[in-house]
Write an enzyme that holds these catalytic residues in place. Structure first.
Site, PDB file in Angstrom:
ATOM      1  N   PRO A   2       0.797  -1.207   0.000  1.00  0.00           N
ATOM      2  CA  PRO A   2       0.000   0.000   0.000  1.00  0.00           C
ATOM      3  C   PRO A   2       0.835   1.264   0.000  1.00  0.00           C
ATOM      4  O   PRO A   2       1.810   1.369   0.721  1.00  0.00           O
ATOM      5  CB  PRO A   2      -0.766  -0.123   1.313  1.00  0.00           C
ATOM      6  CG  PRO A   2       0.044  -1.040   2.163  1.00  0.00           C
ATOM      7  CD  PRO A   2       1.128  -1.624   1.351  1.00  0.00           C
ATOM      8  N   GLU A   3       0.411   2.209  -0.784  1.00  0.00           N
ATOM      9  CA  GLU A   3       0.981   3.542  -0.739  1.00  0.00           C
ATOM     10  C   GLU A   3      -0.056   4.434  -0.048  1.00  0.00           C
ATOM     11  O   GLU A   3      -1.043   3.932   0.479  1.00  0.00           O
ATOM     12  CB  GLU A   3       1.312   4.016  -2.161  1.00  0.00           C
ATOM     13  CG  GLU A   3       2.290   3.060  -2.863  1.00  0.00           C
ATOM     14  CD  GLU A   3       2.709   3.504  -4.249  1.00  0.00           C
ATOM     15  OE1 GLU A   3       2.850   4.705  -4.477  1.00  0.00           O
ATOM     16  OE2 GLU A   3       2.889   2.627  -5.127  1.00  0.00           O
ATOM     17  N   ARG A 112       4.365 -11.490   3.394  1.00  0.00           N
ATOM     18  CA  ARG A 112       5.837 -11.388   3.350  1.00  0.00           C
ATOM     19  C   ARG A 112       6.450 -10.873   4.650  1.00  0.00           C
ATOM     20  O   ARG A 112       7.664 -10.878   4.788  1.00  0.00           O
ATOM     21  CB  ARG A 112       6.236 -10.505   2.167  1.00  0.00           C
ATOM     22  CG  ARG A 112       5.910 -11.176   0.844  1.00  0.00           C
ATOM     23  CD  ARG A 112       6.140 -10.253  -0.327  1.00  0.00           C
ATOM     24  NE  ARG A 112       7.555 -10.018  -0.570  1.00  0.00           N
ATOM     25  CZ  ARG A 112       8.006  -9.182  -1.507  1.00  0.00           C
ATOM     26  NH1 ARG A 112       7.160  -8.515  -2.250  1.00  0.00           N
ATOM     27  NH2 ARG A 112       9.282  -9.025  -1.680  1.00  0.00           N
TER      28      ARG A 112
END
Length: 273
Positions: A2-3, A112
Site C-alpha cells: 500500500p501507498e 511477506r
DNA sequence: CTGTTAACCTGAGTGC
DNA sequence: TGCACTCAGGTTAACA
C-alpha cells in the site's frame, strides 16, 4: 502493497469499526514481522484500552488509545488489516488478532512480513519512526520552494526523490511513475535541474493523482483489499505503471520500462521529457 | 554527504 | 508436474 491512497482507504474503512471499541485481547502469532512483535506492550498497554482515534501519517496507521498509548501499524508490501466476526475462520499469515468488545476482530495479515507494529507513549513530540518523516503531500510545507531547495545541486533521479519519505511521504513505486507521467517529466531527470515551475507542476499533479486514487478506492495489483475485503479500482486508470509495451493512452507511443535504483519504472518516451 | 544495491520474506508467474 | 528463475505496492543498512 500500500501507498498513501491505499492506507488512507483502509484507515477510513476501519474507522467506524474500531473507534470507541475496547480491545479485549491481543493474540500474537509465533512469527516475527520486520521488527520484532512487541508482545509485552501489546498485552499490557493495548489490551484493555479503548481506541479513541484512528488516523494516518505517511504509510502508517495510528491508533490512539484512551490510556495515552499509541499503536502504530505499517503494512509493508503485503500487509492487510480487516474486520472479521470472531468466529470467521483464520487465514494463512494472520499474525495479529485484536479482539474487540463487540464480537468482532481486527486482524493483521501479512504474507511477506515486511510490515510491523510499534507501541509507544503518545507525547507532544513525535518519536521514531514518525520523527524523521517529511511533509504529507497535502500539507502546505510541501511547496515548490521547499523541493527546489532540497534538490539543489543534486543529480538524483526525480523518481527516487519523490519516493524518499524524508522529502515527502506516501508516494511509492506505483504513484511515483504515475505522477511523473502526468507531470510530463522523465523519471530519470536529475532533481538539481528542475525549475520552480516544474516543482509546482509536480506538487499539483501529485495531489491530483493521490486524491483521484483515494476516490477510486486505491490500486489493486494482486492482493490489496480495503478493510472490508473490497479491492480498489485505480489500476484501471493507471497510465504507465505495469504497461510496458502497451500504447500510451495520450499519444500512442510505446510505454517503456526501466529499472531505476532497483525499482521498475514506467514512462512514455514521447509525453515525458 | 550522495546515490545505489542488497536484504528482509513468501508466492505467483514464466519457461523449459 | 516439477524445477529454476524472476518479480512484486516498502524500508533501510551497508556500500562505493
Amino acid at each position: 502493497m500500500p501507498e498513501l491512497p491505499e492506507v488512507e482507504v483502509i484507515c477510513r474503512g476501519l474507522r467506524p469499526h474500531v473507534v470507541g471499541r475496547r480491545i479485549q485481547e491481543v493474540v500474537c502469532g509465533p512469527k516475527e514481522l520486520r521488527l520484532a512483535v512487541p508482545r509485552n506492550a501489546l498485552q499490557k498497554q493495548i489490551a484493555g484500552a479503548t481506541i479513541m482515534k484512528l488516523s494516518r501519517r505517511a504509510k502508517y496507521l495510528l491508533f490512539d488509545m484512551d490510556n495515552g498509548r499509541r499503536l502504530l501499524v505499517h503494512l509493508g508490501m503485503t500487509g492487510r488489516l480487516g474486520i472479521f466476526p470472531a468466529k470467521a475462520v483464520q487465514a494463512l499469515h494472520d499474525h495479529l488478532i485484536f479482539r474487540l468488545d463487540d464480537g468482532m476482530e481486527m486482524r493483521y495479515n501479512d504474507t511477506r512480513r515486511f510490515g510491523f507494529v510499534v507501541v509507544q507513549e503518545r507525547t507532544g513530540q513525535e518519536n521514531a519512526p514518525l520523527a524523521q518523516l517529511g511533509p504529507e503531500p497535502f500539507w502546505p510545507e510541501f511547496s515548490a520552494e521547499y523541493l527546489k531547495k532540497k534538490a539543489a545541486g543534486r543529480l538524483q533521479p526525480i523518481k527516487n526523490f519523490l519516493m524518499d519519505s524524508r522529502v515527502v511521504v506516501g508516494i511509492g513505486n506505483i504513484y511515483a511513475s504515475e505522477i511523473l507521467f502526468a507531470a510530463g517529466i522523465l523519471p530519470t531527470m536529475p532533481i538539481g535541474s528542475l525549475i520552480l515551475d516544474q516543482w509546482r507542476t509536480i506538487i499539483t499533479i501529485s495531489r491530483q493523482v493521490l486524491t483521484r486514487a483515494i476516490e477510486a478506492g486505491g490500486t489493486t495489483i494482486s492482493d490489496y483489499v480495503n478493510a472490508s475485503g473490497t479491492p480498489g479500482y485505480f489500476q484501471l486508470e493507471l497510465a504507465v505503471y505495469g504497461r510496458a509495451g502497451d500504447k500510451c493512452r495520450k499519444c500512442r507511443a510505446i510505454i517503456e520500462k526501466q529499472t531505476i535504483a532497483g525499482r521498475a519504472s514506467y514512462f512514455c518516451p514521447r509525453c515525458q521529457k
